[in-house]
Write an enzyme that holds these catalytic residues in place. Structure first.
Site, PDB file in Angstrom:
ATOM      1  N   CYS A  42       0.824  -1.212   0.000  1.00  0.00           N
ATOM      2  CA  CYS A  42       0.000   0.000   0.000  1.00  0.00           C
ATOM      3  C   CYS A  42       0.856   1.260   0.000  1.00  0.00           C
ATOM      4  CB  CYS A  42      -0.916   0.000   1.220  1.00  0.00           C
ATOM      5  SG  CYS A  42      -1.727  -1.589   1.471  1.00  0.00           S
ATOM      6  N   TYR A  61       8.902  -6.534   8.914  1.00  0.00           N
ATOM      7  CA  TYR A  61       9.685  -7.564   9.616  1.00  0.00           C
ATOM      8  C   TYR A  61      10.588  -8.302   8.632  1.00  0.00           C
ATOM      9  CZ  TYR A  61       6.212  -7.026  13.340  1.00  0.00           C
ATOM     10  OH  TYR A  61       5.401  -6.527  14.314  1.00  0.00           O
TER      11      TYR A  61
HETATM   12  P1  FAD Z   1       0.422 -10.497  -1.407  1.00  0.00           P
HETATM   13  O1  FAD Z   1       0.744  -9.271  -0.649  1.00  0.00           O
HETATM   14  O2  FAD Z   1       0.334 -10.405  -2.898  1.00  0.00           O
HETATM   15  O3  FAD Z   1       1.478 -11.618  -1.009  1.00  0.00           O
HETATM   16  C1  FAD Z   1       1.466 -12.880  -1.626  1.00  0.00           C
HETATM   17  C2  FAD Z   1       2.870 -13.423  -1.579  1.00  0.00           C
HETATM   18  O4  FAD Z   1       2.844 -14.755  -2.021  1.00  0.00           O
HETATM   19  C3  FAD Z   1       3.825 -12.676  -2.529  1.00  0.00           C
HETATM   20  O5  FAD Z   1       4.923 -12.156  -1.812  1.00  0.00           O
HETATM   21  C4  FAD Z   1       4.250 -13.728  -3.533  1.00  0.00           C
HETATM   22  O6  FAD Z   1       5.603 -13.605  -3.925  1.00  0.00           O
HETATM   23  C5  FAD Z   1       4.022 -15.016  -2.741  1.00  0.00           C
HETATM   24  N1  FAD Z   1       3.784 -16.168  -3.618  1.00  0.00           N
HETATM   25  C6  FAD Z   1       2.899 -16.251  -4.639  1.00  0.00           C
HETATM   26  N2  FAD Z   1       2.981 -17.470  -5.233  1.00  0.00           N
HETATM   27  C7  FAD Z   1       3.940 -18.177  -4.556  1.00  0.00           C
HETATM   28  C8  FAD Z   1       4.482 -19.473  -4.711  1.00  0.00           C
HETATM   29  N3  FAD Z   1       4.064 -20.305  -5.659  1.00  0.00           N
HETATM   30  N4  FAD Z   1       5.450 -19.871  -3.848  1.00  0.00           N
HETATM   31  C9  FAD Z   1       5.904 -19.036  -2.863  1.00  0.00           C
HETATM   32  N5  FAD Z   1       5.430 -17.773  -2.704  1.00  0.00           N
HETATM   33  C10 FAD Z   1       4.456 -17.345  -3.539  1.00  0.00           C
HETATM   34  N6  FAD Z   1      -4.983  -2.580   0.299  1.00  0.00           N
HETATM   35  C11 FAD Z   1      -5.668  -1.793   1.179  1.00  0.00           C
HETATM   36  O7  FAD Z   1      -6.453  -2.324   1.977  1.00  0.00           O
HETATM   37  N7  FAD Z   1      -5.459  -0.434   1.211  1.00  0.00           N
HETATM   38  C12 FAD Z   1      -4.585   0.188   0.372  1.00  0.00           C
HETATM   39  O8  FAD Z   1      -4.407   1.415   0.437  1.00  0.00           O
HETATM   40  C13 FAD Z   1      -3.881  -0.607  -0.578  1.00  0.00           C
HETATM   41  N8  FAD Z   1      -2.993  -0.029  -1.443  1.00  0.00           N
HETATM   42  C14 FAD Z   1      -2.314  -0.827  -2.327  1.00  0.00           C
HETATM   43  C15 FAD Z   1      -1.431  -0.224  -3.230  1.00  0.00           C
HETATM   44  C16 FAD Z   1      -0.727  -1.002  -4.135  1.00  0.00           C
HETATM   45  C17 FAD Z   1       0.210  -0.341  -5.084  1.00  0.00           C
HETATM   46  C18 FAD Z   1      -0.909  -2.416  -4.147  1.00  0.00           C
HETATM   47  C19 FAD Z   1      -0.151  -3.275  -5.110  1.00  0.00           C
HETATM   48  C20 FAD Z   1      -1.781  -3.018  -3.260  1.00  0.00           C
HETATM   49  C21 FAD Z   1      -2.494  -2.230  -2.346  1.00  0.00           C
HETATM   50  N9  FAD Z   1      -3.407  -2.793  -1.453  1.00  0.00           N
HETATM   51  C22 FAD Z   1      -4.116  -2.011  -0.565  1.00  0.00           C
HETATM   52  C23 FAD Z   1      -3.682  -4.249  -1.488  1.00  0.00           C
HETATM   53  C24 FAD Z   1      -2.848  -5.001  -0.488  1.00  0.00           C
HETATM   54  O9  FAD Z   1      -1.494  -4.697  -0.649  1.00  0.00           O
HETATM   55  C25 FAD Z   1      -3.103  -6.473  -0.713  1.00  0.00           C
HETATM   56  O10 FAD Z   1      -4.478  -6.711  -0.521  1.00  0.00           O
HETATM   57  C26 FAD Z   1      -2.307  -7.355   0.239  1.00  0.00           C
HETATM   58  O11 FAD Z   1      -0.936  -7.214   0.023  1.00  0.00           O
HETATM   59  C27 FAD Z   1      -2.690  -8.811   0.025  1.00  0.00           C
HETATM   60  O12 FAD Z   1      -1.929  -9.608   0.832  1.00  0.00           O
HETATM   61  P2  FAD Z   1      -1.688 -11.125   0.481  1.00  0.00           P
HETATM   62  O13 FAD Z   1      -0.802 -11.646   1.558  1.00  0.00           O
HETATM   63  O14 FAD Z   1      -2.979 -11.797   0.235  1.00  0.00           O
HETATM   64  O15 FAD Z   1      -0.966 -11.131  -0.936  1.00  0.00           O
END
Ligand code: FAD
Length: 435
Positions: A42, A61
């Site tokens: 974000c 972290y």
């Molecule tokens: P991710 O953060 O995408 O993490 C998933 C991880 O899994 C990644 O690091 C990836 O490398 C890893 N992975 C994937 N496949 C594999 C595999 N096969 N083996 C090992 N590792 C793997 N949300 C809000 O609520 N408010 C905001 O203001 C906001 N702003 C944002 C701005 C930007 C520019 C972006 C990109 C996102 C924003 N978001 C915001 C959304 C928020 O960042 C995401 O909803 C959140 O990061 C999701 O978390 P996650 O752990 O589900 O997925």
């Protein structure tokens, strides 16, 4: 036998940390394909803008922290290529296998349009990882581009446009649909467009991009291009393992965040959750949901009984300092979901005129059959987050507009007017619906 978590950002690490609290002795392994963990995506637009100085400031972290302080084995550079549930093991790119008793899939989502002709050109970027942001910032500093095209007017596109404009670029956003910020609401899009134009950013809607050429996109000059469209959940691993994918395209889960395979959970941007207004599964990928659903997945995988109630789809975006906040459904979305919506939009001051109140626009949407609130939006430089959060709370509580209008909200001139704009909107809505 371990709890294995795939993905080391919001959902994955919330899950791992919560599982550790529930069971101090459980072996927990987090597998992350990237080089870093635990970062705030974000914050990426604010690094591109230059407000956040170092991209590493966005990291909360390290793997060492998790190892030492939480006794969680976090491995980076560990891409999972396959899940074999019959064998209870995952296979890494290196060929190594990691056995699990319980598995949490937190693989997130991806953005960009890799198949678009020109997508691989060196001036074309996505904005999803620390590396993406670092590359874009380097390009800005070293190449001094003068124009940019952002493909997609979702919140990432709009935030990227804001950041690039603040770096002095001429910025145009090209959006395929008729609306901005994924809200099918003409009034809302008009307000987003007006705020962008006030700050020198052009928004063109109804423009599908078919290709990126060197120096231009759809006839618009572009020394730099951001692909902020094509967002989709990373579900291929799960689907190949026989895990059910919902109608939204994300992983189907129950309220414990468990998939159709017993002992396999999913949370975050790769998973569906329940929309509390409809009671049906939905996919609205946001960091807030990823953290909360991840916690529930971690707790349940470690043996506790917790449930994730669901979401109402609340978000807020700053467009040059103006908050654009939404929750639940616009009138058009509510109709498509089977409601009979009535909407009221009002403009009022955020604080009394004598205390420098600024214009705030509030829209409330209710179902005319049940009189239940089903959505709302707030636009304003002042207090938009607080106001949308009250409306979101009302959606959680399944409040009718008549109850909402009676809410006892705070009043003092430095903060609010005596009639808060959201209450004025409720009064207007009641008038339109008839008592
Ligand atoms: P991710 O953060 O995408 O993490 C998933 C991880 O899994 C990644 O690091 C990836 O490398 C890893 N992975 C994937 N496949 C594999 C595999 N096969 N083996 C090992 N590792 C793997 N949300 C809000 O609520 N408010 C905001 O203001 C906001 N702003 C944002 C701005 C930007 C520019 C972006 C990109 C996102 C924003 N978001 C915001 C959304 C928020 O960042 C995401 O909803 C959140 O990061 C999701 O978390 P996650 O752990 O589900 O997925």
């Amino acid at each position: 036998m371990a709890l294995v978590v795939i993905g080391g950002v919001a959902a994955g690490l919330s899950a791992a940390a919560r599982a550790r609290r529930i069971d101090p002795r459980l072996e927990i392994v987090v597998l992350e394909k990237g080089p870093v963990i635990s970062y705030g995506a974000c914050g990426l637009p604010y690094f591109v803008e230059g407000r956040v100085r170092e991209v590493t400031d966005l990291i909360t972290y390290t793997p060492e922290y998790f190892r030492k302080e939480r006794n969680i084995d976090v491995r980076t550079g560990a891409r999972v290529m396959a899940i074999s549930h019959p064998r209870r093991e995952v296979v890494l790119e290196s060929g190594a296998k990691v056995a699990y008793e319980k598995l949490i899939i937190a693989t997130g989502a991806r953005g960009g349009l890799p198949d678009l002709p020109g997508a691989q050109l060196p001036h074309v970027f996505t904005l999803h990882t620390l590396d993406d942001a670092a590359r874009m910032r380097r390009f800005l500093v070293e190449r001094r581009p003068r124009s940019a095209v952002v493909i997609g007017a979702g919140y990432i596109g709009v935030e990227a446009a804001d950041a690039l404009r603040r770096n002095g670029l001429r910025v145009t956003i090209l959006e395929r649909s008729a609306h901005a910020l994924l809200r099918p609401d003409d009034g809302f899009t008009l307000a987003v467009r007006a705020q962008l134009e006030r700050h020198g950013v052009e928004l063109r809607t109804g423009v599908p991009v078919m290709a990126i050429e060197p120096g231009r996109v759809a006839g618009v000059p572009a020394d730099l291009v951001v692909m902020a469209a094509g967002f989709q959940p990373n579900v291929e691993l799960a689907a190949a393992a026989g895990i059910e994918i919902g109608r939204s395209g994300a992983i189907r889960t129950d309220e414990r965040m468990e998939t159709n395979l017993r002992g396999v959970y999913a949370a975050g941007d790769c998973a569906e959750v329940i929309h509390l207004v409809t009671g049906r599964p939905t996919w609205i990928p946001l960091g807030t949901t990823a953290n909360k659903a991840g916690r529930v997945a971690g707790a349940c995988a470690a043996g506790a009984r917790e449930r994730f109630a669901g979401i109402v789809g609340t978000s807020i975006v700053s467009v040059f300092g103006m908050g654009f906040a939404t929750t639940g459904f616009s009138a058009a979305e509510a109709r498509a979901e089977g409601f009979t919506p009535v909407a009221a939009r009002i403009e009022a001051r955020s604080r009394p005129r004598y205390y420098e109140g600024v214009k705030t626009t509030v829209e409330l949407v209710a179902d005319s059959v049940t009189r239940r609130l089903v959505g709302g939006s707030v636009i304003g430089e002042d207090g938009a987050a607080g106001r949308i959060n009250v409306i979101a709370t009302a959606l959680h509580a399944r409040m009718r507009v008549d109850e909402f209008e009676q809410l006892d909200l705070a009043y003092s001139p430095p903060f609010t007017p005596v009639w808060d704009p959201i209450l004025i909107a409720a009064q207007q809505l009641i008038k339109e619906m008839g008592a």
